[in-house]
Design an enzyme around this catalytic site. Structure first.
Site, PDB file in Angstrom:
ATOM      1  N   SER A   1      20.019  41.572 -16.899  1.00  0.00           N
ATOM      2  CA  SER A   1      20.548  42.931 -16.775  1.00  0.00           C
ATOM      3  C   SER A   1      21.852  42.917 -15.973  1.00  0.00           C
ATOM      4  CB  SER A   1      19.496  43.847 -16.149  1.00  0.00           C
ATOM      5  OG  SER A   1      19.821  45.201 -16.314  1.00  0.00           O
TER       6      SER A   1
ATOM      7  N   ARG B   1      15.530  57.548 -10.694  1.00  0.00           N
ATOM      8  CA  ARG B   1      14.706  56.378 -11.013  1.00  0.00           C
ATOM      9  C   ARG B   1      13.786  56.655 -12.194  1.00  0.00           C
ATOM     10  NH1 ARG B   1      14.508  50.918 -10.910  1.00  0.00           N
ATOM     11  NH2 ARG B   1      12.402  50.123 -10.513  1.00  0.00           N
TER      12      ARG B   1
ATOM     13  N   ASP C   1      14.384  45.661 -26.739  1.00  0.00           N
ATOM     14  CA  ASP C   1      15.266  46.125 -25.663  1.00  0.00           C
ATOM     15  C   ASP C   1      16.368  47.010 -26.241  1.00  0.00           C
ATOM     16  OD1 ASP C   1      16.868  46.491 -23.449  1.00  0.00           O
ATOM     17  OD2 ASP C   1      17.210  44.360 -23.069  1.00  0.00           O
TER      18      ASP C   1
ATOM     19  N   HIS D   1      13.406  46.469 -22.119  1.00  0.00           N
ATOM     20  CA  HIS D   1      14.335  45.800 -21.199  1.00  0.00           C
ATOM     21  C   HIS D   1      13.607  45.087 -20.064  1.00  0.00           C
ATOM     22  CE1 HIS D   1      18.208  45.020 -19.451  1.00  0.00           C
ATOM     23  NE2 HIS D   1      17.919  45.671 -18.334  1.00  0.00           N
ATOM     24  N   ASP D   2      12.503  45.637 -19.628  1.00  0.00           N
ATOM     25  CA  ASP D   2      11.738  45.049 -18.525  1.00  0.00           C
ATOM     26  C   ASP D   2      11.081  43.724 -18.889  1.00  0.00           C
ATOM     27  OD1 ASP D   2      12.185  46.526 -16.287  1.00  0.00           O
ATOM     28  OD2 ASP D   2      10.315  47.669 -16.361  1.00  0.00           O
TER      29      ASP D   2
END
Length: 380
Positions: free
Chosen positions: A154, A223, A323, A356-357
């Site tokens: 990232s 967040r 992602d 993405h994680d």
């Protein structure tokens, strides 16, 4: 809420005590302190050093392999540690908190020696190039001429791309995971909404909130919003679906109708509330903006092949098919540029439902690929 740094292994490098560090825009800034941790042993040849760069909200604590407690797990424990893909019995691992962060390295929450108060919004708008320049100064300070590899995901991956551009001779190899050489307008839009949630919080007070209430509500919302971009629609549906909270039945509406009725709502609120305990709102503003403005090609003014033309070592690009924060297409563009240049490049697009994680979660394929790649790195 003041942030406590709990890590036992943390060290500090005073890069400069003066206002003499030249930023990309020409501004002189200082002093600068860098918080970092090292794991493993640097060998006599100094050729086993691996520099790991964290993502947006990470820090220096990449692994807890050498901690005496289990209270502070490393953010990449699954990949880094004794016997892991990045084996701290073999490699000397270095990880620092990013310039502009809030876990020991100079950032908006640091004290401005000219005022005796935290910088807040008087902190300069830094760039990924500035951040990488600080990282390179740390590596030089440690007496390492050439790293074995530089790796990150990232924002960390974007930083690796900048290493490839600014310091192509400084590492024998580069590993870019779930990243791009520029942030898409869609992700910029998500970050902008998050920043506005912070700026609109009455406690933000123009960034000068350190001696009073912090903008926790704004940071929580920022967040929550960002976390959505780290997941995939499949992973959200599989984990939460339209499930109600355990204590909530269909037709019941707690919290004056707008509380967390669904499990996904409760999850996002939990992630947001947990986040404010460990991160500074100003750092969030600065680092997300830093990601937004990064474009290694200077808005297409420089061909991507020119950005990467001086890389001598091998490189590995890894993406994940689910992602949508940094897509496989983002990685493929860079891989194609490396291929056009005749560079030694490997590309793997991993199948994962976690979005993405995925690069932060346990993944045997990722671990195997990274381990094999580093083992086969040769000196440039």
């Amino acid at each position: 809420m003041s942030i406590t740094i709990p890590y036992q292994n943390i060290k500090y490098f005073n890069l400069t005590e003066k206002k003499d560090f030249k930023l990309e825009d020409g501004t002189l800034f200082g002093p600068i302190t860098v918080a970092y941790e090292t794991f493993g042993t640097l060998n006599a040849e100094k050729d086993n050093a691996v520099f790991i760069i964290h993502a947006l909200t990470g820090d220096s604590h990449v692994t807890s392999a050498e901690d005496n407690d289990t209270v502070t797990p490393g953010w990449w424990d699954k990949l880094v540690g004794k016997g892991k893909a990045i084996d701290t019995d073999k490699y000397f691992v270095i990880s620092s908190n990013a310039f502009g962060g809030c876990m020991g390295t100079t950032g908006p929450s640091s004290i401005n020696p000219e005022t005796g108060k935290q910088y807040g919004q008087s902190f300069p708008l830094i760039t990924i190039k500035d951040m990488v320049k600080v990282q390179k100064k740390l590596v030089d300070h440690l007496g390492i001429h050439t790293l074995k590899t530089v790796i990150g995901g990232s924002l960390g991956g974007m930083s690796v791309i900048e290493w490839m551009s600014s310091f192509p001779d400084a590492s024998d190899s580069f590993i870019v995971i779930a990243a791009s050489y520029k942030t898409s307008s869609q992700i910029i839009a998500f970050y902008e909404v998050g920043r506005n949630a912070i700026l609109a919080d009455p406690n933000y007070n123009g960034g000068d909130y350190y001696e009073s209430k912090h903008p926790d509500n704004g940071l929580t919302i920022a967040r929550m919003l960002a976390h959505i971009t780290y997941l995939s629609s499949h992973s959200i549906e599989e984990k939460f679906g339209r499930n109600f909270q355990n204590e909530t039945k269909a037709g019941e509406y707690p919290y004056a109708n707008f509380g967390p009725m669904f499990a996904i709502e409760s999850y996002l609120r939990y992630q947001g509330k947990k986040f404010v305990e460990r991160f500074d709102a100003n750092s969030y503003l600065y680092l997300t903006k830093t990601m937004d403005i990064y474009d290694a090609t200077n808005n297409a003014a420089i061909p991507l092949t020119d950005v990467l033309k001086n890389v001598k070592g091998k490189s590995l690009f890894i993406s994940f098919n689910s992602d949508w924060h940094f897509t496989p297409a983002d990685s493929w563009v860079m891989v194609k540029a490396m291929m056009e240049l005749g560079k030694e490049v490997t590309y793997v697009n991993l199948d994962s439902p976690y979005g993405h994680d995925a690069f932060l979660l346990e993944n045997n394929e990722l671990e195997s690929i990274v381990s094999s790649f580093i083992k086969n790195v040769r000196r440039i």
